[in-house]
Design an enzyme around this catalytic site. Structure first.
Site, PDB file in Angstrom:
ATOM      1  N   ASN A  47     -11.056  -2.728  -5.358  1.00  0.00           N
ATOM      2  CA  ASN A  47     -10.277  -1.775  -6.169  1.00  0.00           C
ATOM      3  C   ASN A  47     -10.931  -1.446  -7.517  1.00  0.00           C
ATOM      4  O   ASN A  47     -10.502  -0.519  -8.208  1.00  0.00           O
ATOM      5  CB  ASN A  47      -8.842  -2.270  -6.385  1.00  0.00           C
ATOM      6  CG  ASN A  47      -7.969  -2.193  -5.145  1.00  0.00           C
ATOM      7  OD1 ASN A  47      -7.084  -3.025  -4.935  1.00  0.00           O
ATOM      8  ND2 ASN A  47      -8.183  -1.191  -4.300  1.00  0.00           N
ATOM      9  N   ASP A  84       0.829  -1.206   0.000  1.00  0.00           N
ATOM     10  CA  ASP A  84       0.000   0.000   0.000  1.00  0.00           C
ATOM     11  C   ASP A  84       0.864   1.258   0.000  1.00  0.00           C
ATOM     12  O   ASP A  84       1.962   1.272   0.565  1.00  0.00           O
ATOM     13  CB  ASP A  84      -0.921  -0.034   1.229  1.00  0.00           C
ATOM     14  CG  ASP A  84      -2.120   0.866   1.070  1.00  0.00           C
ATOM     15  OD1 ASP A  84      -2.365   1.351  -0.054  1.00  0.00           O
ATOM     16  OD2 ASP A  84      -2.812   1.095   2.074  1.00  0.00           O
ATOM     17  N   ARG A  94     -11.932   2.201  -8.399  1.00  0.00           N
ATOM     18  CA  ARG A  94     -10.965   3.242  -8.816  1.00  0.00           C
ATOM     19  C   ARG A  94     -11.216   3.716 -10.246  1.00  0.00           C
ATOM     20  O   ARG A  94     -11.889   3.035 -11.009  1.00  0.00           O
ATOM     21  CB  ARG A  94      -9.551   2.686  -8.676  1.00  0.00           C
ATOM     22  CG  ARG A  94      -9.232   2.393  -7.229  1.00  0.00           C
ATOM     23  CD  ARG A  94      -7.833   1.943  -7.056  1.00  0.00           C
ATOM     24  NE  ARG A  94      -7.565   1.727  -5.642  1.00  0.00           N
ATOM     25  CZ  ARG A  94      -6.395   1.868  -5.056  1.00  0.00           C
ATOM     26  NH1 ARG A  94      -5.343   2.211  -5.771  1.00  0.00           N
ATOM     27  NH2 ARG A  94      -6.247   1.673  -3.772  1.00  0.00           N
ATOM     28  N   ASN A 103       1.260   3.264  -3.000  1.00  0.00           N
ATOM     29  CA  ASN A 103       1.784   3.631  -4.330  1.00  0.00           C
ATOM     30  C   ASN A 103       1.262   4.998  -4.778  1.00  0.00           C
ATOM     31  O   ASN A 103       2.005   5.804  -5.345  1.00  0.00           O
ATOM     32  CB  ASN A 103       1.347   2.598  -5.379  1.00  0.00           C
ATOM     33  CG  ASN A 103       1.961   1.231  -5.167  1.00  0.00           C
ATOM     34  OD1 ASN A 103       2.879   1.085  -4.372  1.00  0.00           O
ATOM     35  ND2 ASN A 103       1.458   0.230  -5.869  1.00  0.00           N
ATOM     36  N   GLY A 104      -0.036   5.227  -4.537  1.00  0.00           N
ATOM     37  CA  GLY A 104      -0.658   6.486  -4.967  1.00  0.00           C
ATOM     38  C   GLY A 104      -0.040   7.679  -4.238  1.00  0.00           C
ATOM     39  O   GLY A 104       0.302   8.697  -4.860  1.00  0.00           O
ATOM     40  N   SER A 157      -7.547  -5.678  -4.974  1.00  0.00           N
ATOM     41  CA  SER A 157      -8.661  -6.221  -4.191  1.00  0.00           C
ATOM     42  C   SER A 157      -9.949  -6.173  -4.996  1.00  0.00           C
ATOM     43  O   SER A 157     -10.070  -5.401  -5.966  1.00  0.00           O
ATOM     44  CB  SER A 157      -8.828  -5.417  -2.896  1.00  0.00           C
ATOM     45  OG  SER A 157      -9.427  -4.165  -3.164  1.00  0.00           O
TER      46      SER A 157
HETATM   47  C1  IPE Z   1      -5.525  -2.777  -0.207  1.00  0.00           C
HETATM   48  O1  IPE Z   1      -5.181  -1.450  -0.361  1.00  0.00           O
HETATM   49  C2  IPE Z   1      -5.447  -3.490  -1.503  1.00  0.00           C
HETATM   50  C3  IPE Z   1      -4.119  -3.655  -2.107  1.00  0.00           C
HETATM   51  C4  IPE Z   1      -3.006  -3.247  -1.599  1.00  0.00           C
HETATM   52  C5  IPE Z   1      -4.091  -4.332  -3.353  1.00  0.00           C
HETATM   53  P1  IPE Z   1      -6.261  -0.295  -0.588  1.00  0.00           P
HETATM   54  O2  IPE Z   1      -5.495   0.959  -0.706  1.00  0.00           O
HETATM   55  O3  IPE Z   1      -7.164  -0.657  -1.704  1.00  0.00           O
HETATM   56  O4  IPE Z   1      -7.102  -0.363   0.763  1.00  0.00           O
HETATM   57  P2  IPE Z   1      -7.974   0.747   1.509  1.00  0.00           P
HETATM   58  O5  IPE Z   1      -8.942   1.312   0.509  1.00  0.00           O
HETATM   59  O6  IPE Z   1      -7.037   1.783   2.006  1.00  0.00           O
HETATM   60  O7  IPE Z   1      -8.634   0.002   2.629  1.00  0.00           O
HETATM   61  C1  IPE Z   2      -1.658   0.078  -3.355  1.00  0.00           C
HETATM   62  O1  IPE Z   2      -1.379   1.426  -3.463  1.00  0.00           O
HETATM   63  C2  IPE Z   2      -1.717  -0.625  -4.672  1.00  0.00           C
HETATM   64  C3  IPE Z   2      -3.049  -1.074  -5.063  1.00  0.00           C
HETATM   65  C4  IPE Z   2      -4.156  -0.962  -4.394  1.00  0.00           C
HETATM   66  C5  IPE Z   2      -3.111  -1.717  -6.357  1.00  0.00           C
HETATM   67  P1  IPE Z   2      -2.549   2.481  -3.445  1.00  0.00           P
HETATM   68  O2  IPE Z   2      -2.921   2.779  -4.862  1.00  0.00           O
HETATM   69  O3  IPE Z   2      -3.682   2.028  -2.603  1.00  0.00           O
HETATM   70  O4  IPE Z   2      -1.834   3.720  -2.819  1.00  0.00           O
HETATM   71  P2  IPE Z   2      -2.487   4.825  -1.876  1.00  0.00           P
HETATM   72  O5  IPE Z   2      -3.070   4.098  -0.687  1.00  0.00           O
HETATM   73  O6  IPE Z   2      -3.539   5.525  -2.655  1.00  0.00           O
HETATM   74  O7  IPE Z   2      -1.338   5.697  -1.504  1.00  0.00           O
HETATM   75 MG    MG Z   3      -4.123   2.310  -0.649  1.00  0.00          MG
END
Ligand code: IPE
Ligand code: IPE
Ligand code: MG
Length: 239
Positions: free
Chosen positions: A69, A21, A72, A23-24, A66
């Site tokens: 996801n 978690d 998104r 990456n964004g 997930s």
């Molecule tokens: C969990 O992370 C899923 C993955 C890392 C693939 P999310 O970023 O989707 O989870 P929430 O929304 O913060 O619970």
């Molecule tokens: C986790 O990083 C990767 C996936 C869910 C695929 P995020 O995309 O959830 O990153 P944040 O939580 O927005 O920083």
């Molecule tokens: Mg996340």
């Protein structure tokens, strides 16, 4: 970093998992689009997979996408699906001549996933199903609740009566894997987000603040040391 000493430590976990978690947020901090965070995260995943293998850890699970996801933006989901396509190509190119089994946990019948990704996922699982040296479990379109329902429905369809833990476990994606010892969720979020609910019932959890693309080998070593100093009691008393 004394890797040999770590490798030989009897307290080392046999099955660890990453919730990758942050990456964004990693991208946002750098004024980049979120997808570039996923690219950096994917590159780091490759580094970490190799390191986990080097450490002699037998099983690795990783949460890649997930069931939730899908909420998104479409361009981000499309980018992630392209990354999974590339990841599956790389697994096939690099692992077939090694003692590595690849499991893809998640609903691979879901038509929202590009057909080529679903086909490659099934193919790599089939091609590696008799390997056991290292098991890599990529959770894509995965949810812990959905997995429990999948197992339940399979058991109903088989006409099973008196289901016990052993039989139920056989219907999970992780049926052939070792018990899950340790789950690491990066980025400082303190929740499980529907990951390996059944399997993690007695796992140790660790929530480092680092965002996944910045999580280094040194951070993994630190995490493993924390794990090894925990006292796992499984409901019993201190040994
Ligand atoms: C969990 O992370 C899923 C993955 C890392 C693939 P999310 O970023 O989707 O989870 P929430 O929304 O913060 O619970
Ligand atoms: C986790 O990083 C990767 C996936 C869910 C695929 P995020 O995309 O959830 O990153 P944040 O939580 O927005 O920083
Ligand atoms: Mg996340």
């Amino acid at each position: 970093m004394n890797i040999e000493a770590l490798k030989n430590d009897p307290r080392m976990p046999k099955h660890i998992a990453f919730i990758v978690d942050g990456n964004g947020r990693w991208a946002k901090k750098r004024h980049l689009i979120r997808s570039l965070g996923h690219k950096a995260g994917f590159d780091n995943l490759k580094t970490q997979i190799e390191f986990v293998r080097d450490l002699g850890i037998k099983n690795l699970s990783m949460y890649c996408f997930s069931c939730e996801n899908w909420k998104r933006p479409k361009d981000e989901v499309d980018f992630l699906m392209d990354l999974f396509n590339q990841m599956l190509d790389e697994f096939k190119a690099e692992y077939l001549d090694k003692d590595i089994r690849v499991i893809i946990s998640g609903d691979m019948e879901d038509e929202r996933i590009p057909a080529k990704v679903r086909e490659k996922a099934k193919e790599i699982m089939q091609l590696t199903k008799n390997k056991a040296g290292f098991v890599l479990n990529a959770c894509i379109n995965y949810g812990g609740r959905q997995e429990i329902l999948k197992a339940t429905n399979e058991l109903i369809n088989e006409g099973a009566k008196n289901v016990d833990e052993k039989l139920f476990t056989k219907h999970l994606y992780t049926a052939d894997m070792l018990p899950l010892d340790f789950v690491i969720r990066t980025s400082g979020e303190n929740r499980t987000s529907n990951f390996l609910m059944w399997q993690s019932a007695y796992s140790e959890w660790y929530f480092p603040k680092k965002l996944w693309p910045s999580f280094t080998k040194g951070d993994l070593v630190k995490a493993l040391k924390i794990y090894m100093n925990r006292d796992r009691r499984f409901g019993g008393v201190k040994s």
